[in-house]
Scaffold this motif. Structure first.
Motif, short mmCIF file in Angstrom:
data_model
loop_
_atom_site.label_atom_id
_atom_site.label_comp_id
_atom_site.label_asym_id
_atom_site.label_seq_id
_atom_site.Cartn_x
_atom_site.Cartn_y
_atom_site.Cartn_z
N UNK A 108 -11.34 3.69 1.72
CA UNK A 108 -10.20 4.31 1.07
C UNK A 108 -9.30 3.23 0.48
N UNK A 109 -8.79 3.46 -0.70
CA UNK A 109 -7.83 2.54 -1.30
C UNK A 109 -6.69 3.30 -1.95
N UNK A 110 -6.83 4.63 -2.06
CA UNK A 110 -5.80 5.44 -2.70
C UNK A 110 -4.56 5.49 -1.82
N UNK A 111 -3.39 5.37 -2.45
CA UNK A 111 -2.15 5.32 -1.69
C UNK A 111 -1.93 6.58 -0.86
N UNK A 112 -2.36 7.74 -1.37
CA UNK A 112 -2.20 8.97 -0.60
C UNK A 112 -3.02 8.92 0.68
N UNK A 113 -4.24 8.35 0.60
CA UNK A 113 -5.05 8.19 1.81
C UNK A 113 -4.45 7.17 2.74
N UNK A 114 -3.91 6.08 2.18
CA UNK A 114 -3.28 5.05 2.99
C UNK A 114 -2.10 5.63 3.77
N UNK A 115 -1.35 6.50 3.14
CA UNK A 115 -0.19 7.10 3.80
C UNK A 115 -0.59 7.96 4.99
N UNK A 116 -1.85 8.40 5.04
CA UNK A 116 -2.30 9.20 6.16
C UNK A 116 -2.73 8.39 7.37
N UNK A 145 1.43 -4.17 -1.09
CA UNK A 145 2.70 -3.76 -0.50
C UNK A 145 2.64 -2.50 0.35
N UNK A 146 1.54 -1.73 0.29
CA UNK A 146 1.45 -0.53 1.11
C UNK A 146 1.22 -0.80 2.58
N UNK A 147 0.95 -2.06 2.95
CA UNK A 147 0.75 -2.46 4.35
C UNK A 147 1.74 -3.55 4.69
N UNK A 148 2.52 -3.36 5.74
CA UNK A 148 3.48 -4.36 6.21
C UNK A 148 2.99 -4.93 7.53
N UNK A 149 2.39 -6.12 7.53
CA UNK A 149 1.93 -6.73 8.79
C UNK A 149 3.11 -7.11 9.68
N UNK A 150 2.89 -7.15 10.96
CA UNK A 150 3.95 -7.47 11.93
C UNK A 150 4.04 -8.96 12.21
N UNK A 151 3.28 -9.77 11.47
CA UNK A 151 3.38 -11.23 11.57
C UNK A 151 2.82 -11.84 10.30
N UNK A 152 3.18 -13.09 10.04
CA UNK A 152 2.65 -13.79 8.87
C UNK A 152 1.28 -14.39 9.17
N UNK A 153 1.15 -14.94 10.36
CA UNK A 153 -0.09 -15.57 10.83
C UNK A 153 0.15 -15.93 12.28
N UNK A 154 -0.83 -16.48 12.95
CA UNK A 154 -0.61 -16.94 14.31
C UNK A 154 0.55 -17.93 14.32
N UNK A 182 9.71 -3.83 -2.09
CA UNK A 182 9.62 -3.16 -3.39
C UNK A 182 8.72 -1.93 -3.37
N UNK A 183 8.01 -1.71 -2.27
CA UNK A 183 7.09 -0.58 -2.19
C UNK A 183 7.89 0.73 -2.20
N UNK A 184 7.52 1.68 -3.02
CA UNK A 184 8.34 2.89 -3.17
C UNK A 184 8.25 3.85 -1.98
N UNK A 185 7.19 3.78 -1.22
CA UNK A 185 7.04 4.66 -0.07
C UNK A 185 7.24 3.92 1.24
N UNK A 186 6.80 4.56 2.32
CA UNK A 186 6.85 3.93 3.63
C UNK A 186 5.53 3.21 3.87
N UNK A 187 5.56 1.88 4.01
CA UNK A 187 4.31 1.16 4.23
C UNK A 187 3.72 1.48 5.60
N UNK A 188 2.46 1.11 5.78
CA UNK A 188 1.76 1.30 7.05
C UNK A 188 1.83 -0.02 7.83
N UNK A 189 2.10 0.02 9.14
CA UNK A 189 2.11 -1.24 9.91
C UNK A 189 0.73 -1.87 9.97
N UNK A 190 0.70 -3.21 9.91
CA UNK A 190 -0.56 -3.94 10.00
C UNK A 190 -0.59 -4.81 11.24
#
Length: 506
Positions: A305-313, A330-339, A443-451
């Motif tokens: 899946x790569x569609x933003x609607x699927x990502x939001x699910x 931008x649809x995924x916001x990771x909780x860290x930059x790297x180790x 800048x992402x218009x929706x709510x990103x998904x945690x990574x």
């Protein structure tokens, strides 16, 4: 993130499966519980702790029932489960649920106070830190230190490595060691050297046998050589030992874990094996089928899946490395930059990332505590106090463009100067690029998904999970996973977190 469904339904023995009841109540003194994803491992461990704790034959036995795990988060989860099932009195002294690091520190202090181990300058009480980051930031350097132990005397040596690497210089850490300050890893290094002496090994065995009557080890496949040695010493001391784990979920080889030696321990010490095979996690036949195929080494693939609607699910996106999550966009916001590497600029950016993840997900950034340690911030209330300033920096980034990143970095440097003895270096791409990554997510218009990486996701479960795969990882799934391969085990964990659906995010 939710707990296993089994744990929610088993506040008492009535909700347990036959396999769980057998694992909890068996009188076997050496027991291995093989528990796959969602089979109620924590619930069974907590029940078994209580069975040992309150067994009638041991009412006059002053020795402790101890449960150990490898992380503070896992330990806290087990403590809460024990207290919910058995009451708060279950973990009153001497009975406890602690990390294996705590056991190692206790043993080291016992040896120091008994005079069998002698620290430089005669210290018998050590101050033990998680890392050297609270004293200094990491720099590129070639310095190193190491220990030797001769007739109980701990010696500290200094030298150099061949190539520079990012670390706290030995010129900082070695003098602190002489003052009786060290890290958990130092304790482990010294203890491993010390128990090579037969007389010290005998003392450790007798000490463990005199203070402990039952030991429960969670996630045993994450144990390293020293952990295995201590566990085997406990067995030799006649203590009842329960090992719990799943070879498919051993992830900490990079920390020295030796999952391949656990079966040898089980055979050598004649542990009885009881499996937990019923998973409460799978709520869709497709997810159960995927998990079974992976474990059987069969070819598997994930719907992409790569569609933003699927990502939001999706509830979360997982990857083996942080870099892959940031590359998703931008649809995924990771909780860290790297180790976490320990730099002050990285630590400051982590505070800002934490402000974003708390605001959007109500989740802490993964390395928040490391960042605070690196910035020498000991009062966690500081985070609440600086929320207005972090919000101002966020608003500066939201203006967009490189100029706003530079301006936000200047604001961050000024804030760090106010709350920390550390100082940020002048603006440079290497220092500002993390703020640019945060800017792209704002800048992402929706709510990103945690990574999250697989390591951070271990023990967690969600309704719908996305997985970021490299071509090699996709090929490994297609070829069939093997439990002996570290990368395959990480893929298995990533693909077995979902109740309903696991998809590949491209």
């Amino acid at each position: 993130m939710t707990e296993n469904a089994a744990s929610d339904d088993t506040s008492g023995a009535t909700g347990l499966t036959e396999q769980q009841r057998l694992a909890i109540g068996t009188r076997t003194k050496r027991l291995f519980i093989e528990a796959g994803p969602g089979t109620g491992k924590t619930t069974v461990s907590a029940h078994r702790f209580g069975v040992h704790r309150f067994e009638s034959e041991a009412r006059r036995d002053p020795r402790a029932v101890v449960a150990v795990s490898f992380t503070r988060a896992a330990t806290l989860n087990l403590v809460r489960r024990v207290q919910r099932l058995w009451g708060r009195r279950a973990v009153t002294w001497p009975h406890r649920v602690v990390t294996l690091d705590t056991i190692m520190c206790d043993l080291a202090h016992d040896l120091l106070q008994a005079g069998l181990l002698r620290w430089p300058n005669g210290h018998t009480e050590l101050r033990i830190e998680d890392s050297w980051a609270s004293f200094s930031g990491s720099t590129w350097n070639r310095t190193r230190y190491w220990f030797t132990v001769a007739q109980g005397l701990v010696n500290i040596h200094r030298g150099f490595v061949t190539s520079p690497r990012s670390s706290v210089p030995a010129t900082v850490s070695a003098p602190l060691l002489a003052e009786g300050i060290c890290t958990h890893q130092d304790i482990r290094d010294v203890l491993e050297l010390a128990i090579a002496d037969p007389s010290i090994a005998t003392y450790v065995r007798d000490r463990l046998g005199a203070t402990m009557r039952a030991l429960i080890v969670d996630e045993v496949f994450d144990a390293n050589d020293l952990d295995i040695r201590i566990i085997e010493t406990v067995v030799e001391a006649g203590v009842a030992v329960t090992l719990v784990g799943d070879p498919w979920q051993a992830l900490y080889v990079f920390r020295g874990a030796r999952p391949e030696v656990v079966p040898l321990l089980l055979e050598r010490r004649r542990f009885r094996t009881l499996p937990l095979t019923r998973s409460f996690r799978w709520q869709h036949p497709g997810q159960q089928r995927l998990a079974e195929e992976l474990r059987a080494g069969q070819s598997a693939s994930l719907r992409a899946t790569s569609h933003e609607a699927d990502l939001a699910g999706l509830d979360v996106v997982l990857a083996l490395r942080w870099k892959g999550l940031w590359e998703l966009g931008p649809g995924v916001l990771p909780l860290a930059f790297h180790a976490f590497k320990g730099g002050h600029e990285e630590a400051a950016a982590t505070l800002l990332l934490n402000h974003a993840t708390r605001s959007i997900f109500s989740l802490d950034a993964t390395y928040l505590n490391n960042a605070m340690t690196a910035l020498a911030i000991t009062d966690h209330d500081v985070l609440r106090q600086i929320e207005p300033q972090l919000q101002e920096i966020t608003e500066t980034l939201q203006a967009g463009g490189k100029a706003s990143v530079t301006a936000a970095y200047a604001q961050m440097a000024a804030l760090v100067e106010r709350i920390s003895p550390r100082r940020l270096r002048a603006a440079h791409h290497n220092h500002t690029r993390r703020l640019a990554l945060i800017q792209s997510r704002l800048a992402y218009p929706g709510r990103p998904v945690p990574g999250l990486t697989t390591h951070q996701a271990k023990g967690g479960e969600w309704e719908a999970v996305g997985v970021r795969l490299t071509p090699d990882e996709r090929n490994a799934l297609a070829a069939g996973l093997k439990v002996e391969r570290d990368t395959d085990r990480k893929l298995y964990v990533a693909c077995t977190r979902a109740h309903l659906m696991t998809t590949e995010v491209t």
